[in-house]
Scaffold this active site. Structure first.
Site, mmCIF file in Angstrom:
data_model
loop_
_atom_site.group_PDB
_atom_site.id
_atom_site.type_symbol
_atom_site.label_atom_id
_atom_site.label_comp_id
_atom_site.label_asym_id
_atom_site.label_seq_id
_atom_site.Cartn_x
_atom_site.Cartn_y
_atom_site.Cartn_z
ATOM 1 N N HIS A 384 0.813 -1.208 0.000
ATOM 2 C CA HIS A 384 0.000 0.000 0.000
ATOM 3 C C HIS A 384 0.856 1.273 0.000
ATOM 4 C CE1 HIS A 384 -3.673 2.056 0.016
ATOM 5 N NE2 HIS A 384 -4.290 1.506 1.051
ATOM 6 N N ASP A 388 -2.251 2.272 -4.529
ATOM 7 C CA ASP A 388 -3.477 2.702 -3.867
ATOM 8 C C ASP A 388 -4.557 1.630 -4.010
ATOM 9 O OD1 ASP A 388 -2.340 5.129 -3.154
ATOM 10 O OD2 ASP A 388 -2.988 6.108 -5.025
#
Length: 413
Positions: A384, A388
């Site tokens: 992450h 995204d």
């Protein structure tokens, strides 16, 4: 003339290995380039060959030892029997005699035993312990060599009333214990298993891991395989599997969402205009990830051949460091072992991994009606820090749509 057998160059950045198995005994004759020691590195198992023809007079290492590149493994007397003197000659002769006796005992169960078959010390001990005929067992090691697991599986099959030839190698020896007795066994982790543990734990410690899921209707792919599998096999001499479809679908997704095919290096993001797919393959010593290079330019047949070759060589232990070098994205198929759903861990420095799972018939709603379809859960674990949620979900959705409508892969949609 005595010649030293040394640890060969193991590959880029690999400086040491562990002794996995001694393939010969003191007193054994060896030919040029004949393997005498099996070495375990961080990623693969390699064999150290004899540089000369002669007789082994001494081993400088034992199973489990850690050795560096260039370290001496054994000493070979060129040409014939070693010209040893005094106590050394006596010890060498005694070890040779013990080797002969052990080989004779190993072949005793049947007169038809292959006298030329070379058994490692561990295999010989297992043969003697379980009382099986090694000539009747099909070896699963490199070049058909017997492994300890082959012998144990054969003994179990014999005990259960089956045939030794059809026995599958066991994963580990499980000694039977008397009723009521509790036993423990301590086995040192192989170098490969230690490296796997460090890399996976490192991925959890360093990356911001998250997983997104979806499910896929496999009807279209199953129909395509059923319709074209015979023609495909006839033309390309390879079976049409599911991995080819998912590899090509992944290429579509990574092209549209390049962050999933990138990785972080320091304070920079490295993007790739190619797709090198690491394919998780189960090997006797652990999970390995050989790489399909330039998957975006390869057709189904070439991808399937690459995967089949990787699987075969993983079982034989002949994958090289070069086979596993690099990789920009990973596909792991836990479905072959029956997994329904999982959260795979990324393969550093990569930023994403696609997890495939088993196919099973489930009720789904199509056009307002409940129908039974062959469904598969798919998972995309990602870092992450770089990817995204929107990008991860989009990439997985592209893979889903390409599998449910394979025509998309033909028209690059």
């Amino acid at each position: 003339m005595a010649t030293e057998v040394k640890v060969p160059t193991l590959g880029e950045s690999v400086t040491e290995a562990s002794i996995g198995e001694l393939l010969k005994n003191v007193g054994d004759a060896v030919a040029v380039d004949e393997p005498i020691v099996s070495l375990e590195t961080d990623k693969v198992a390699v064999e150290a060959p004899s540089p000369v023809a002669g007789v082994i007079t001494e081993f400088k290492v034992e199973v489990g030892d850690t050795v560096e590149v260039g370290a001496v493994l054994a000493v070979i007397e060129e040409g014939g029997a070693p010209a040893a003197k005094g106590e050394e000659a006596g010890r060498a002769a005694e070890q040779r005699e013990e080797g002969k006796e052990e080989r004779a005992e190993a072949s005793a169960p049947a007169a038809s035993s292959d006298a030329s078959q070379t058994l490692s010390p561990a295999v010989r001990r297992a043969v003697l312990e379980h009382g099986v005929d090694p000539s009747t067992i099909k070896g699963t090691g490199k070049d058909g060599r017997l492994t300890k697991e082959d012998v144990i599986a054969a003994a179990k099959a014999k005990k259960d009333g089956g045939t030794i030839a059809d026995a599958a190698p066991a994963q580990a020896a499980t000694p039977s214990a008397p009723a009521g007795e509790r036993r423990e066994e301590r086995v040192k982790m192989t170098r490969m298993r230690q490296t796997i543990a460090k890399r996976l734990k490192g991925a959890q410690d360093n990356a911001a891991l998250l997983t997104t899921f979806n499910d896929v209707d496999m009807s279209a792919v199953i129909e395509a395989r059923t319709r074209y599998k015979d023609l495909f096999a006839k033309k390309h001499d390879i079976r049409l599997g599911f991995m080819g479809f998912f590899a090509k679908a992944a290429c579509l997704a990574l092209k549209d969402v390049p962050a999933v095919n990138a990785y972080i290096e320091g304070d920079e993001i490295v993007y790739h205009d190619y797709v090198d797919i690491s394919v998780a393959v189960s090997a006797p010593n652990g999970l390995v990830v050989p790489v399909i290079r330039d998957a975006q330019d390869k057709g189904f047949a070439r991808i399937e051949k690459d995967i089949a070759d990787f699987g075969k060589r993983a079982k034989e232990g002949t994958l090289t460091m070069e086979d596993m070098k690099g990789g920009t994205f990973t596909i792991s198929n836990g479905g072959v072992f029956g997994s329904l759903m999982s959260t795979p861990i990324i393969n550093p420095p990569q930023s994403a991994v696609l997890g495939l799972h088993r196919i099973e018939d489930r009720p789904v709603v199509v056009d307002g009606e409940i129908v039974i379809r062959p469904m598969m859960y798919i998972a995309l674990s990602y870092d992450h820090r770089l990817i995204d949620g929107r990008e991860a979900v989009t990439a997985l959705k592209i893979i889903k749509e390409a599998i449910e409508d394979p025509t998309r892969m033909l028209i690059d949609l």
